[in-house]
Design a protein around this motif. Structure first.
Motif, PDB file in Angstrom:
ATOM      1  N   THR A 158       0.849  -1.194   0.000  1.00 36.55           N
ATOM      2  CA  THR A 158       0.000   0.000   0.000  1.00 36.55           C
ATOM      3  C   THR A 158       0.883   1.241   0.000  1.00 36.55           C
ATOM      4  N   ILE A 159       0.655   2.107  -0.992  1.00 38.20           N
ATOM      5  CA  ILE A 159       1.426   3.349  -1.121  1.00 38.20           C
ATOM      6  C   ILE A 159       0.431   4.506  -1.099  1.00 38.20           C
ATOM      7  N   THR A 160       0.396   5.276  -0.019  1.00 36.52           N
ATOM      8  CA  THR A 160      -0.603   6.335   0.120  1.00 36.52           C
ATOM      9  C   THR A 160       0.000   7.594   0.727  1.00 36.52           C
ATOM     10  N   GLY A 161      -0.530   8.741   0.298  1.00 38.07           N
ATOM     11  CA  GLY A 161      -0.218  10.016   0.936  1.00 38.07           C
ATOM     12  C   GLY A 161       1.197  10.501   0.753  1.00 38.07           C
ATOM     13  N   ASN A 162       1.883  10.067  -0.320  1.00 34.61           N
ATOM     14  CA  ASN A 162       3.274  10.456  -0.536  1.00 34.61           C
ATOM     15  C   ASN A 162       3.410  11.476  -1.665  1.00 34.61           C
ATOM     16  N   PHE A 163       4.497  12.228  -1.651  1.00 29.03           N
ATOM     17  CA  PHE A 163       4.907  13.056  -2.778  1.00 29.03           C
ATOM     18  C   PHE A 163       6.042  12.312  -3.466  1.00 29.03           C
ATOM     19  N   LEU A 164       5.790  11.796  -4.651  1.00 31.68           N
ATOM     20  CA  LEU A 164       6.771  10.979  -5.362  1.00 31.68           C
ATOM     21  C   LEU A 164       7.284  11.730  -6.581  1.00 31.68           C
ATOM     22  N   GLY A 165       8.585  11.973  -6.622  1.00 36.11           N
ATOM     23  CA  GLY A 165       9.210  12.634  -7.759  1.00 36.11           C
ATOM     24  C   GLY A 165       9.321  14.123  -7.617  1.00 36.11           C
ATOM     25  N   VAL A 166       8.216  14.787  -7.323  1.00 43.15           N
ATOM     26  CA  VAL A 166       8.209  16.230  -7.186  1.00 43.15           C
ATOM     27  C   VAL A 166       9.065  16.630  -5.979  1.00 43.15           C
ATOM     28  N   ALA A 167       9.741  17.762  -6.087  1.00 45.53           N
ATOM     29  CA  ALA A 167      10.640  18.204  -5.017  1.00 45.53           C
ATOM     30  C   ALA A 167       9.857  18.599  -3.769  1.00 45.53           C
ATOM     31  N   SER A 168      10.574  18.828  -2.696  1.00 40.83           N
ATOM     32  CA  SER A 168       9.937  19.142  -1.422  1.00 40.83           C
ATOM     33  C   SER A 168       9.160  20.446  -1.456  1.00 40.83           C
ATOM     34  N   ASP A 169       9.451  21.344  -2.436  1.00 39.58           N
ATOM     35  CA  ASP A 169       8.669  22.578  -2.532  1.00 39.58           C
ATOM     36  C   ASP A 169       7.293  22.328  -3.129  1.00 39.58           C
ATOM     37  N   PRO A 196      -9.138  11.734   0.639  1.00 37.94           N
ATOM     38  CA  PRO A 196      -8.118  12.758   0.366  1.00 37.94           C
ATOM     39  C   PRO A 196      -6.763  12.421   0.958  1.00 37.94           C
ATOM     40  N   GLY A 197      -6.733  11.820   2.133  1.00 36.39           N
ATOM     41  CA  GLY A 197      -5.470  11.505   2.773  1.00 36.39           C
ATOM     42  C   GLY A 197      -4.676  10.420   2.073  1.00 36.39           C
ATOM     43  N   ALA A 198      -5.341   9.641   1.230  1.00 36.01           N
ATOM     44  CA  ALA A 198      -4.647   8.545   0.535  1.00 36.01           C
ATOM     45  C   ALA A 198      -3.968   9.016  -0.747  1.00 36.01           C
ATOM     46  N   ARG A 199      -4.243  10.220  -1.181  1.00 33.80           N
ATOM     47  CA  ARG A 199      -3.752  10.702  -2.472  1.00 33.80           C
ATOM     48  C   ARG A 199      -2.232  10.811  -2.509  1.00 33.80           C
ATOM     49  N   ASN A 200      -1.615  10.213  -3.539  1.00 27.60           N
ATOM     50  CA  ASN A 200      -0.203  10.419  -3.843  1.00 27.60           C
ATOM     51  C   ASN A 200      -0.058  11.473  -4.931  1.00 27.60           C
ATOM     52  N   ILE A 201       1.040  12.205  -4.895  1.00 22.26           N
ATOM     53  CA  ILE A 201       1.461  13.024  -6.024  1.00 22.26           C
ATOM     54  C   ILE A 201       2.518  12.202  -6.763  1.00 22.26           C
ATOM     55  N   ILE A 202       2.247  11.863  -8.014  1.00 24.68           N
ATOM     56  CA  ILE A 202       3.132  10.967  -8.770  1.00 24.68           C
ATOM     57  C   ILE A 202       3.628  11.720  -9.996  1.00 24.68           C
ATOM     58  N   VAL A 206      10.365  10.633 -16.137  1.00 22.46           N
ATOM     59  CA  VAL A 206      10.244   9.589 -17.158  1.00 22.46           C
ATOM     60  C   VAL A 206       8.913   8.851 -17.074  1.00 22.46           C
ATOM     61  N   THR A 207       8.616   8.228 -15.948  1.00 23.88           N
ATOM     62  CA  THR A 207       7.397   7.434 -15.816  1.00 23.88           C
ATOM     63  C   THR A 207       6.792   7.627 -14.435  1.00 23.88           C
ATOM     64  N   GLY A 208       5.471   7.749 -14.398  1.00 22.91           N
ATOM     65  CA  GLY A 208       4.782   7.848 -13.121  1.00 22.91           C
ATOM     66  C   GLY A 208       4.671   6.496 -12.450  1.00 22.91           C
ATOM     67  N   VAL A 209       3.827   5.628 -13.018  1.00 24.20           N
ATOM     68  CA  VAL A 209       3.672   4.258 -12.531  1.00 24.20           C
ATOM     69  C   VAL A 209       3.994   3.322 -13.689  1.00 24.20           C
ATOM     70  N   ILE A 229      -1.337  12.834 -10.953  1.00 26.58           N
ATOM     71  CA  ILE A 229      -0.223  12.275 -11.709  1.00 26.58           C
ATOM     72  C   ILE A 229       0.194  13.279 -12.785  1.00 26.58           C
ATOM     73  N   GLY A 230       1.368  13.891 -12.596  1.00 24.08           N
ATOM     74  CA  GLY A 230       1.884  14.857 -13.554  1.00 24.08           C
ATOM     75  C   GLY A 230       1.782  16.302 -13.114  1.00 24.08           C
ATOM     76  N   THR A 231       1.168  16.552 -11.983  1.00 28.17           N
ATOM     77  CA  THR A 231       0.933  17.918 -11.520  1.00 28.17           C
ATOM     78  C   THR A 231       1.799  18.223 -10.294  1.00 28.17           C
ATOM     79  N   ASN A 232       1.664  19.455  -9.807  1.00 30.08           N
ATOM     80  CA  ASN A 232       2.265  19.764  -8.515  1.00 30.08           C
ATOM     81  C   ASN A 232       1.355  19.233  -7.404  1.00 30.08           C
ATOM     82  N   VAL A 233       1.697  19.499  -6.162  1.00 31.94           N
ATOM     83  CA  VAL A 233       0.949  18.891  -5.061  1.00 31.94           C
ATOM     84  C   VAL A 233      -0.481  19.407  -4.962  1.00 31.94           C
ATOM     85  N   ALA A 234      -0.748  20.572  -5.550  1.00 32.42           N
ATOM     86  CA  ALA A 234      -2.097  21.135  -5.523  1.00 32.42           C
ATOM     87  C   ALA A 234      -2.930  20.708  -6.718  1.00 32.42           C
ATOM     88  N   GLY A 235      -2.345  19.900  -7.604  1.00 30.22           N
ATOM     89  CA  GLY A 235      -3.065  19.486  -8.801  1.00 30.22           C
ATOM     90  C   GLY A 235      -3.002  20.505  -9.914  1.00 30.22           C
TER      91      GLY A 235
END
Length: 614
Positions: A158-169, A196-202, A206-209, A229-235
């Motif tokens: 289970t992978i939930t609530g993470n920021f993947l790829g995008v920088a800490s900003d 909402p809490g389960a949402r990842n930013i992916i 190169v590739t999201g998933v 998927i493909g956006t910043n943390v705010a979509g």
């Protein structure tokens, strides 16, 4: 027997010798194994894997261990790591760090993440190997690695609530962040969720998933839901207009995959926007269901298209894009505007047989659906393996509903679902088929020659153009969109409703010699000022059908004001709207008859007066 419990750090061991799950707390940002400096993430993972002491981390235990964080300081804590290999189930929980919190917004994100794991170049940050199935990663920022998370032979994670790829900003895409999630021989994983809490930013370069098979052939049953998927943390768009996921927001290269992307449950749909390519099915990926996603808009509903394909269904079988259930349709906008190239929103190879139903597709660079080539030709009896599209001959509206007619030729004696769509305008490309608004459908069965007429009425009213698709209910294969047909307005049958009161102050100057006039058999030469006349009014041209009796009454007075009050009698029993008792289909006739009656009567009164004077 007396039971003795010994606590070694965070390890709990019973006297029976059976170890219970262990909880580790990471207290520093080091990537080393040592003593006297607190527990590092590497020490915690090593102890969990080996069930032995690792640095300041106590021996782990068989089963699911937990790794929490309690690093001093209130800011972001960055842990730069080499590859961290995981071989037993573990829960890594970034939300346990002081100041962290999960997202609670249905749109956008207010998540606060305080633990960042930075990978090293082309390597992998978190590597889940065989034996680690059933692990969970949540509440972390993982960036700048070749693979942020790689699952190889590890399933049920289970992978939930993470920021993947995008920088800490939350808005910048590091070039080094190549692949966000890599699932090799890995199935039954939950990526995101419906809350909402389960949402990842992916969002990677190169590739999201990326889901594929190597030797174990078990990359099936994965669920990808509720992610950006493909956006910043705010979509929204990334900084400097950067585009993400060059090889695909989601790329599946595994046969017999049975992956669910989105779904019909509230919150299940992914936002897939701002990528170079959207969803791509390769290497005979099959039985993939894609539903309820938004592809090509940002979280605020503004244009943020994927540069090339929104969805590539070019291989495999039994793949479903959209559906007939509530919430199954995907929304596609602004995709395929790739600079020198213009791409269709949905591409499916000839013979791939994808089912494409109930989606909203508009504002694409190319046509809405492309089967191998733009305007894949219809053929007699549909023998080429790709479903023919309908041919529309008219689309009309009466101001309330739309009616569509046309023809359809395909396989003989076969049943098809023909769906109708409306769009504001037609695409500039040849054929121009897209479909922004789903209007409805008709089930049709072809005759022994493979032909049938199309007729759909009562479709919701709108303006613009109508298109349609056909889906073979035996094979599931959907056609391209038909050519556009402009919606034209037809005037409905007109009904005149009249309840007339005529008031006239008339002076009649005429050389009148007749002293009387016979109107419908009544001698009015000596008629009193108040006159009532009842007649069927059917003589000299029936002013209405005889089954609608008319009762015409007139109240007339002479002098300075001549007044006639004419009202209809009984209401029509034959249907139609009525007003004040006047049958609508004869209202105009009654009004004309009343005006004629009044005119003749006033002329007669004038003659009578003139005769008296003479």
């Amino acid at each position: 027997m007396r039971s003795l419990t010994v606590s070694l750090g965070l390890l709990i061991v019973s006297a029976s010798g059976v170890a219970r799950a262990t909880t580790y707390t990471v207290t520093n940002t080091l990537d080393t194994i040592g003593t006297g400096d607190g527990v590092s993430l590497r020490e915690a993972i090593t102890a969990a894997n080996t069930n032995l002491v690792s640095g300041d981390a106590a021996a782990g235990s068989v089963g699911l261990d937990t790794i929490n964080f309690n690093i001093s300081g209130s800011g972001l804590h960055t842990i730069t790591v080499g590859e961290l290999d995981i071989s037993e189930p573990v829960l890594i929980d970034g939300y346990t760090q002081n100041g962290s919190s999960a997202n609670t917004l249905a749109v956008g994100s207010n998540a606060v993440l305080k633990i960042e794991i930075v990978g090293s170049g082309s390597g992998t940050a978190l590597q889940f190997n065989a034996g680690s199935g059933g692990s969970t990663v949540r509440g972390l920022i993982l960036d700048k690695a070749g693979n942020q998370i790689w699952m190889s032979g590890s399933s049920g994670n289970t992978i939930t609530g993470n920021f993947l790829g995008v920088a800490s900003d939350g808005v910048t895409l590091p070039i080094a962040s190549n692949t966000c999630l890599r699932l090799e021989d890995s199935g039954s994983n939950q990526i995101g969720g419906t809350t909402p809490g389960a949402r990842n930013i992916i969002t990677c370069a190169v590739t999201g998933v990326w889901i594929y098979e190597n030797t174990l052939h078990v990359s099936s049953g994965n669920i990808i839901q509720g992610n950006y998927i493909g956006t910043n943390v705010a979509g929204l768009a990334l900084a400097a207009g950067a585009l993400a996921n060059n090889n695909g927001a989601i790329t599946i290269a595994a046969p017999g995959n049975n992956t669910l992307i989105g779904g019909t449950t509230a919150g299940a749909g992914n936002l897939i926007s701002g990528n170079i390519n959207g969803i791509s099915l390769q290497s005979s990926a099959s039985s993939v269901t894609i539903q309820g996603n938004i592809i090509g808009l940002d979280s605020a509903g503004n244009a943020l298209g994927n540069e090339y394909y929104a969805v590539n269904l070019s291989t495999g079988s039994n793949n479903i894009f959209g559906g007939t259930a509530a919430g199954a349709g995907n929304v596609l906008r602004n995709n395929g505007h790739g600079g020198a190239f213009t791409c269709p929103a949905v591409f499916t190879g000839a013979g791939a047989g994808a089912t494409i139903l109930g989606n909203s597709i508009d504002s694409s660079g190319g046509v809405g659906i492309d089967i191998g080539t733009v305007n894949y030709p219809n053929d007699h009896l549909d023998t080429d393996g790709s479903t023919n599209y309908p041919v529309l001959s008219s689309a009309t509206t009466d101001g309330s509903n739309i009616s569509v007619s046309g023809t359809f030729g395909a396989k003989a004696s076969q049943t098809y679902r023909v769906e109708f769509f409306a769009s504001p305008t037609c695409s500039a490309l040849a054929g121009g088929g897209e479909g922004r608004t789903f209007l409805g459908f008709a089930s049709v069965t072809t005759d022994s020659s493979g032909n049938t007429n199309l007729s759909a009425t009562g479709l919701p009213n709108t303006a613009g153009v109508v298109t349609s698709t056909a889906t073979d209910l035996t094979t599931g294969a959907t056609s391209e969109f038909s050519a556009c047909k402009a919606i034209t307005t037809v005037m409905p049958d007109m009904t005149v409703v009249a309840d007339m009161t005529v008031i006239a102050d008339m002076t009649v100057i005429a050389d009148m010699t007749s002293s009387s006039v016979d109107l419908f058999g009544a001698d009015l030469s000596g008629a009193p000022a108040d006159l009532g006349v009842s007649d069927d009014l059917s003589a000299n041209g029936d002013l209405g059908s005889t089954d609608h009796p008319r009762d015409l009454s007139a109240t007339l007075s002479d002098g300075s004001g001549s007044t006639a009050d004419l009202s209809g009698g009984t209401t029509s029993s034959g249907g139609g709207c009525s007003f004040a008792g006047v049958p609508t289909e004869s209202g105009l006739a009654l009004a004309l008859a009343a005006a004629l009656f009044l005119s003749l009567y006033l002329r007669q009164r004038a003659r009578t007066r003139r005769s008296a004077v003479e």
